[in-house]
Write a protein that holds these residues in place. Structure first.
Motif, PDB file in Angstrom:
ATOM      1  N   GLY A   1       0.810  -1.215   0.000  1.00  0.00           N
ATOM      2  CA  GLY A   1       0.000   0.000   0.000  1.00  0.00           C
ATOM      3  C   GLY A   1       0.841   1.262   0.000  1.00  0.00           C
ATOM      4  N   LEU A   2       0.304   2.292  -0.648  1.00  0.00           N
ATOM      5  CA  LEU A   2       0.816   3.655  -0.488  1.00  0.00           C
ATOM      6  C   LEU A   2      -0.229   4.333   0.390  1.00  0.00           C
ATOM      7  CD1 LEU A   2       2.749   5.986  -1.049  1.00  0.00           C
ATOM      8  CD2 LEU A   2       1.548   6.412  -3.190  1.00  0.00           C
ATOM      9  N   VAL A   3       0.190   4.750   1.570  1.00  0.00           N
ATOM     10  CA  VAL A   3      -0.764   5.140   2.606  1.00  0.00           C
ATOM     11  C   VAL A   3      -0.554   6.595   2.995  1.00  0.00           C
ATOM     12  CG1 VAL A   3      -1.683   4.524   4.874  1.00  0.00           C
ATOM     13  CG2 VAL A   3      -0.534   2.775   3.494  1.00  0.00           C
ATOM     14  N   GLY A   4      -1.635   7.380   2.996  1.00  0.00           N
ATOM     15  CA  GLY A   4      -1.545   8.776   3.389  1.00  0.00           C
ATOM     16  C   GLY A   4      -1.918   8.966   4.846  1.00  0.00           C
ATOM     17  N   GLY A   5      -3.168   9.332   5.102  1.00  0.00           N
ATOM     18  CA  GLY A   5      -3.618   9.700   6.444  1.00  0.00           C
ATOM     19  C   GLY A   5      -3.227   8.706   7.528  1.00  0.00           C
ATOM     20  N   ALA A   6      -3.458   7.424   7.291  1.00  0.00           N
ATOM     21  CA  ALA A   6      -3.197   6.418   8.331  1.00  0.00           C
ATOM     22  C   ALA A   6      -1.702   6.251   8.599  1.00  0.00           C
ATOM     23  CB  ALA A   6      -3.828   5.082   7.929  1.00  0.00           C
ATOM     24  N   SER A   7      -0.860   6.726   7.686  1.00  0.00           N
ATOM     25  CA  SER A   7       0.586   6.518   7.876  1.00  0.00           C
ATOM     26  C   SER A   7       1.174   7.458   8.919  1.00  0.00           C
ATOM     27  CB  SER A   7       1.329   6.694   6.553  1.00  0.00           C
ATOM     28  OG  SER A   7       1.406   8.052   6.180  1.00  0.00           O
ATOM     29  N   LEU A   8       0.377   8.408   9.388  1.00  0.00           N
ATOM     30  CA  LEU A   8       0.843   9.323  10.439  1.00  0.00           C
ATOM     31  C   LEU A   8       0.569   8.751  11.829  1.00  0.00           C
ATOM     32  CD1 LEU A   8      -0.483  12.465   8.625  1.00  0.00           C
ATOM     33  CD2 LEU A   8       1.914  12.195   9.310  1.00  0.00           C
ATOM     34  N   LYS A   9      -0.101   7.597  11.874  1.00  0.00           N
ATOM     35  CA  LYS A   9      -0.489   7.000  13.161  1.00  0.00           C
ATOM     36  C   LYS A   9       0.303   5.721  13.388  1.00  0.00           C
ATOM     37  CE  LYS A   9      -5.117   8.813  12.481  1.00  0.00           C
ATOM     38  NZ  LYS A   9      -6.402   8.493  11.868  1.00  0.00           N
ATOM     39  N   PRO A  10       1.192   5.694  14.395  1.00  0.00           N
ATOM     40  CA  PRO A  10       2.009   4.500  14.625  1.00  0.00           C
ATOM     41  C   PRO A  10       1.189   3.222  14.787  1.00  0.00           C
ATOM     42  CG  PRO A  10       2.904   6.342  15.855  1.00  0.00           C
ATOM     43  CD  PRO A  10       1.610   6.820  15.258  1.00  0.00           C
ATOM     44  N   ASP A  11       0.037   3.297  15.484  1.00  0.00           N
ATOM     45  CA  ASP A  11      -0.782   2.085  15.657  1.00  0.00           C
ATOM     46  C   ASP A  11      -1.241   1.544  14.304  1.00  0.00           C
ATOM     47  OD1 ASP A  11      -0.594   2.206  18.338  1.00  0.00           O
ATOM     48  OD2 ASP A  11      -2.646   2.908  18.709  1.00  0.00           O
ATOM     49  N   GLU A  12      -1.655   2.468  13.441  1.00  0.00           N
ATOM     50  CA  GLU A  12      -2.114   2.068  12.113  1.00  0.00           C
ATOM     51  C   GLU A  12      -0.975   1.458  11.305  1.00  0.00           C
ATOM     52  OE1 GLU A  12      -5.065   2.176  10.250  1.00  0.00           O
ATOM     53  OE2 GLU A  12      -5.869   2.172  12.279  1.00  0.00           O
TER      54      GLU A  12
END
Ligand code: PEP
Length: 266
Positions: free
Chosen positions: A232-243
């Motif tokens: 995946g290329l991930v935007g918003g969720a990539s700022l959240k360590p848990d995600e």
């Protein structure tokens, strides 16, 4: 076997003061075998993220690069400037196609510059909602690929580790995703465009295709269940360590299963 890749696109988020700590936290929370991890922060955070990730086996990427090496291009960043800061680069993101009016031809020049400069490129392609609703998604993405890739040195792209991200524009930052079946069908169409239209032949099978568009730890499993999707290329969720931890852990399960299916258990 194609690698499993989770690439984080932080877009215009984080500052040099906080980016390093976030990157280090993500690196520590995502130590899983068999998954290539990449973090693409804003340009001004590259040095902080590079320092925070030193020795952690997480690559650093830029979100854009200029097609010329130097000159009168106010506000732009060249590949030479990225030397020592980033080893990957995103080109052709739909937000740049939309906001900076980047054409397929210009994106192709950026791609060539990235490869010539030793950067590993992720080329983003994807259709608008109206284009999908009109049944034109495959045609639009094929035209983007032809526009950026025609006449390019295939061997150079492959040796650079060329990656494609299929990102339907209507799914980016909207909370709405493509179905995994539609994303997989597009990944197949992308490889057949490379193989047949662009004359890449069997080499098309070696190109990783990522899905991007509102990917989270809750939905990434559906996409990774498709054999033609390699991460995946991930935007918003990539700022959240848990995600990030959830997504990379899920990708590691897929990497292990694919290695076992190919008779190459880790
Ligand atoms: C992206 O930035 O490429 C992206 C897919 O963003 P988001 O995950 O927020 O939709």
């Amino acid at each position: 076997m194609r690698p499993l890749i989770i690439a984080a696109n932080w877009k215009m988020n984080t500052t040099p003061a906080d980016a390093g700590e976030l990157a280090a936290t993500i690196a520590a929370r995502t130590e899983e075998p068999g998954v290539v991890r990449v973090i693409c922060p804003p340009f001004v955070c590259l040095a902080a993220v590079r320092d925070a990730l030193a020795g952690k086996n997480v690559a650093v990427g830029a979100q854009n690069v200029h097609h010329e090496l130097a000159g009168a291009y106010t506000g732009e960043i060249s590949a030479a400037m990225l030397n020592g800061l980033a080893t990957w680069v995103i080109v052709g993101h739909s937000e740049r196609r939309r906001d900076a009016h980047e054409s397929d031809e210009l994106i192709g020049k950026k791609l060539a510059r990235a490869v010539a400069s030793g950067l590993r490129p992720i080329l983003c392609v994807g259709e608008l909602l109206a284009e999908r609703e009109a049944g034109r998604a495959v045609e639009v993405v094929a035209a983007q690929l032809r526009g950026a890739l025609a006449g390019k040195d295939v061997d150079a792209l492959l040796s650079a580790g060329f990656v494609i991200a299929y990102e339907p524009v209507w799914a980016i930052g909207t909370g709405r995703t493509a179905t995994s079946a539609d994303a997989a069908a597009m990944a197949d169409a992308i490889r057949s465009t490379l193989s047949a239209d662009l004359g890449w032949g069997d080499a098309a099978e070696d190109v990783p295709v990522l899905y991007g568009g509102s990917v989270t730890s809750a939905n990434i499993g559906e996409f990774l269940a498709e054999r033609s999707i390699d991460g995946g290329l991930v935007g918003g969720a990539s700022l959240k360590p848990d995600e990030m931890a959830g997504m990379v852990a899920r990708a590691a399960v897929t990497a292990k299963a694919r290695a076992a299916a190919a008779g190459k258990p880790e």
